[in-house]
Design an enzyme around this catalytic site. Structure first.
Site, PDB file in Angstrom:
ATOM      1  CG  HIS A 100      -0.280  -0.229   2.518  1.00  0.00           C
ATOM      2  ND1 HIS A 100       0.056  -1.497   2.943  1.00  0.00           N
ATOM      3  CD2 HIS A 100       0.138   0.626   3.487  1.00  0.00           C
ATOM      4  CE1 HIS A 100       0.629  -1.411   4.139  1.00  0.00           C
ATOM      5  NE2 HIS A 100       0.711  -0.143   4.481  1.00  0.00           N
ATOM      6  CG  HIS A 102       1.215   5.099   4.202  1.00  0.00           C
ATOM      7  ND1 HIS A 102       0.341   5.041   5.255  1.00  0.00           N
ATOM      8  CD2 HIS A 102       1.911   3.934   4.254  1.00  0.00           C
ATOM      9  CE1 HIS A 102       0.512   3.905   5.934  1.00  0.00           C
ATOM     10  NE2 HIS A 102       1.466   3.210   5.335  1.00  0.00           N
TER      11      HIS A 102
END
Ligand code: 5GP
Ligand code: ZN
Length: 139
Positions: A100, A102
């Site tokens: 992922h 950020h």
């Protein structure tokens, strides 16, 4: 899909999330424990732990979505800048083992630091070592 992965469960709709964008291969949603207003996570829909595990197509989907969303997030929360980063592996602080990105809005005077604070003590590298490292990466 990995059965015990929280982000796979979000992709599957089994766990609720505040989804802000979706494409064929990527999903973006607000971080549940935000570092700043508008802190967003952009993930591949398929389960991969590390950035390098993504196919080129999945990587493009994730980073294109980061590119498209950053100005929208900045407008939405009236931010002045962004810190964009990946904890790519447990030793870099990755807690959720589904890759992922950020996207963390930054505000003038927010008390945060640059991404340089993420790494430990700076190594003292001479020219020869820098040449060797560049060769090793480029090889
Ligand atoms: P990491 O340390 O793995 O880079 O960051 C994981 C991020 O996922 C953290 O910022 C954390 O707040 C967020 N997070 C963990 N569980 C959930 C969840 O169930 N929903 C959402 N939206 N974010 C989560
Ligand atoms: Zn997953």
């Amino acid at each position: 899909m990995s059965d015990d992965c929280i982000f796979c469960s979000i992709v599957a709709g089994d766990i609720p999330a505040r989804v802000v964008a979706e494409t064929d291969d990527a999903l973006a949603f607000l971080d549940a424990n935000p570092m700043a207003r508008g802190h967003t996570l952009v993930i591949p829909k398929a389960h991969h732990q590390r950035v390098a595990d993504l196919s080129r197509e999945e990587s493009r989907a994730v980073f294109d979505l980061v590119h498209d969303l950053a100005p929208r997030i900045e407008d939405a929360v009236d931010a002045d800048a962004h810190t964009i980063g990946v904890n790519d592996g447990p030793d870099a602080g990755q807690e959720v083992p589904h890759a992922h990105v950020h996207v963390i809005p930054r505000f003038d005077g927010d008390g945060g630091g640059p991404i340089h604070v993420a790494a430990g003590e700076r190594p003292d590298l001479g020219d020869d070592e820098l040449d060797e490292i560049a060769d090793a990466i480029g090889a």
